[in-house]
Design an enzyme around this catalytic site. Structure first.
Site, short mmCIF file in Angstrom:
data_model
loop_
_atom_site.label_atom_id
_atom_site.label_comp_id
_atom_site.label_asym_id
_atom_site.label_seq_id
_atom_site.Cartn_x
_atom_site.Cartn_y
_atom_site.Cartn_z
N SER A 155 0.85 -1.19 0.00
CA SER A 155 0.00 0.00 0.00
C SER A 155 0.89 1.24 0.00
O SER A 155 2.00 1.21 0.54
CB SER A 155 -0.89 0.02 1.25
N TYR A 169 -1.44 -0.66 10.18
CA TYR A 169 -1.63 -1.13 8.81
C TYR A 169 -0.44 -0.71 7.93
O TYR A 169 0.10 -1.52 7.17
CB TYR A 169 -2.94 -0.54 8.26
P1 NAP Z 1 -11.75 -5.35 0.38
O1 NAP Z 1 -12.61 -4.80 -0.69
O2 NAP Z 1 -12.07 -5.06 1.81
O3 NAP Z 1 -11.64 -6.93 0.16
C1 NAP Z 1 -10.82 -7.66 1.04
C2 NAP Z 1 -10.80 -9.10 0.61
O4 NAP Z 1 -9.88 -9.77 1.51
C3 NAP Z 1 -12.13 -9.78 0.74
O5 NAP Z 1 -12.30 -10.64 -0.36
C4 NAP Z 1 -12.02 -10.57 2.04
O6 NAP Z 1 -12.72 -11.81 2.04
C5 NAP Z 1 -10.54 -10.89 2.06
N1 NAP Z 1 -10.04 -11.15 3.41
C6 NAP Z 1 -10.06 -10.33 4.49
N2 NAP Z 1 -9.53 -10.98 5.55
C7 NAP Z 1 -9.18 -12.21 5.13
C8 NAP Z 1 -8.62 -13.33 5.75
N3 NAP Z 1 -8.30 -13.32 7.06
N4 NAP Z 1 -8.41 -14.45 5.02
C9 NAP Z 1 -8.72 -14.48 3.70
N5 NAP Z 1 -9.27 -13.44 3.05
C10 NAP Z 1 -9.50 -12.32 3.76
O7 NAP Z 1 -10.22 -4.88 0.18
P2 NAP Z 1 -9.47 -4.24 -1.08
O8 NAP Z 1 -9.59 -2.77 -0.99
O9 NAP Z 1 -9.84 -4.94 -2.31
O10 NAP Z 1 -7.96 -4.56 -0.69
C11 NAP Z 1 -7.23 -5.64 -1.26
C12 NAP Z 1 -5.77 -5.48 -0.89
O11 NAP Z 1 -5.30 -4.23 -1.39
C13 NAP Z 1 -5.50 -5.46 0.60
O12 NAP Z 1 -4.29 -6.11 0.88
C14 NAP Z 1 -5.37 -3.98 0.92
O13 NAP Z 1 -4.60 -3.74 2.07
C15 NAP Z 1 -4.71 -3.48 -0.34
N6 NAP Z 1 -4.89 -2.06 -0.57
C16 NAP Z 1 -6.13 -1.52 -0.77
C17 NAP Z 1 -6.27 -0.15 -0.96
C18 NAP Z 1 -7.58 0.52 -1.18
O14 NAP Z 1 -7.64 1.77 -1.16
N7 NAP Z 1 -8.68 -0.19 -1.42
C19 NAP Z 1 -5.13 0.66 -0.94
C20 NAP Z 1 -3.90 0.08 -0.73
C21 NAP Z 1 -3.79 -1.28 -0.55
P3 NAP Z 1 -14.35 -11.88 2.22
O15 NAP Z 1 -14.89 -11.42 0.90
O16 NAP Z 1 -14.62 -13.32 2.52
O17 NAP Z 1 -14.68 -10.95 3.35
#
Ligand code: NAP
Length: 260
Positions: A155, A169
């Protein structure tokens, strides 16, 4: 060997957000995709149905990446149902509600590091054991050990520190950056490329899960491009890193953050 020979990809947290966009794009480009989820089976299953309806191939596999036994079971399921992996996308990740470090409990820190850091390490370990040109075939048999690509979701927070929101985080993502650099060097001569993508503010449910549903809109003015990004825009970077076009790219931390 610098490219993945197997067309099987495992995406942790692939049912929603960036993981789901990656699964859609990967399937469209010919990957067979294992979509991991932890609790939202409906989202993952409906994504598999969508992918199959458009001519792709995908399975769901449940596992909490904070639990080693569940990760081992997930990899065995992928072995049995898809075969050797060509790519792992270490995408599953969580944030918590905004807090100062002075107010953070050990329980919060353990959840943050168990899911975001140790989960990614153990998944990477299992992928390396299978993909490595040195370890794969002796340990897992024919078809294994053909190399592959690992993409870790870091991130922009690892650079920014996220004060008064979630330094925990940001620090977990800093660990992912360091793991990417070290592991990339460890396995560079074993056919495996390891890179990280560092998204900025991306429109997904993760912000609501941390109690800030309007976070992207409220902070967009801090982004030089003056907008949040889409999950699709991050997925495109991930898919490039897993592709033969990135055959000489390893150990990279690729910012997908609109200039922030
Ligand atoms: P999101 O929409 O909240 O989706 C998170 C996903 O991770 C969901 O499919 C969830 O599963 C799964 N998950 C959460 N805890 C888990 C666990 N313990 N075991 C297995 N799966 C788990 O998140 P996102 O925004 O797409 O983020 C994806 C990645 O990108 C993350 O690593 C996040 O830190 C990174 N990121 C995101 C952003 C942003 O602005 N969105 C920015 C920087 C980095 P369920 O569907 O079963 O709940």
């Amino acid at each position: 060997m610098s490219v993945a020979l197997s067309s099987n990809m495992l995406i942790t947290g692939g049912g929603r957000g960036i993981g789901a966009a990656t699964a859609r794009l990967a399937a469209a480009r010919g990957w067979r995709v294992a979509i991991n989820y932890t609790s939202n089976a409906a989202a993952a299953e409906s994504l598999v149905t969508e992918i199959k309806c458009t001519g792709g191939d995908a399975i769901t596999v449940q596992a909490d990446v904070a639990d080693e036994a569940q990760i081992l079971r997930m990899f065995r399921t992928v072995d049995e149902q898809l075969g050797p992996l060509g790519a792992l996308v270490n995408n599953a990740g969580v944030v918590d509600v905004p807090a100062d470090v002075a107010d953070m409990s050990v329980a919060r820190l353990q959840r943050m590091f168990n899911i975001n850091v140790i989960g990614s390490f153990v998944c990477a370990r299992e992928a390396v054991r299978r993909m490595s040109t040195v370890r794969g075939a002796p340990n897992f048999g024919p078809g294994y050990g053909q190399g592959g690509a690992i993409v870790n979701l870091s991130s922009a927070a690892s650079r920014l520190g996220s004060p008064h929101q979630y330094v925990d985080y940001a620090a977990a993502k800093g660990a992912i950056d360091a793991m990417t650099i070290g592991l990339a060097k460890e396995v560079a001569n074993e056919g495996i490329r390891v890179n990280a993508v560092r998204p900025g503010l991306i429109e997904t449910d993760i912000h609501a899960s941390g109690g800030l549903p309007d976070r992207v809109r409220e902070l967009a003015h801090l982004v030089p491009m003056q907008r949040g990004g889409t999950a699709q825009e991050v997925a495109q970077a991930i898919l490039w890193l897993t592709s033969p076009e990135a055959s000489y790219t390893t150990m990279s931390l690729l910012d997908v953050s609109g200039g922030r």
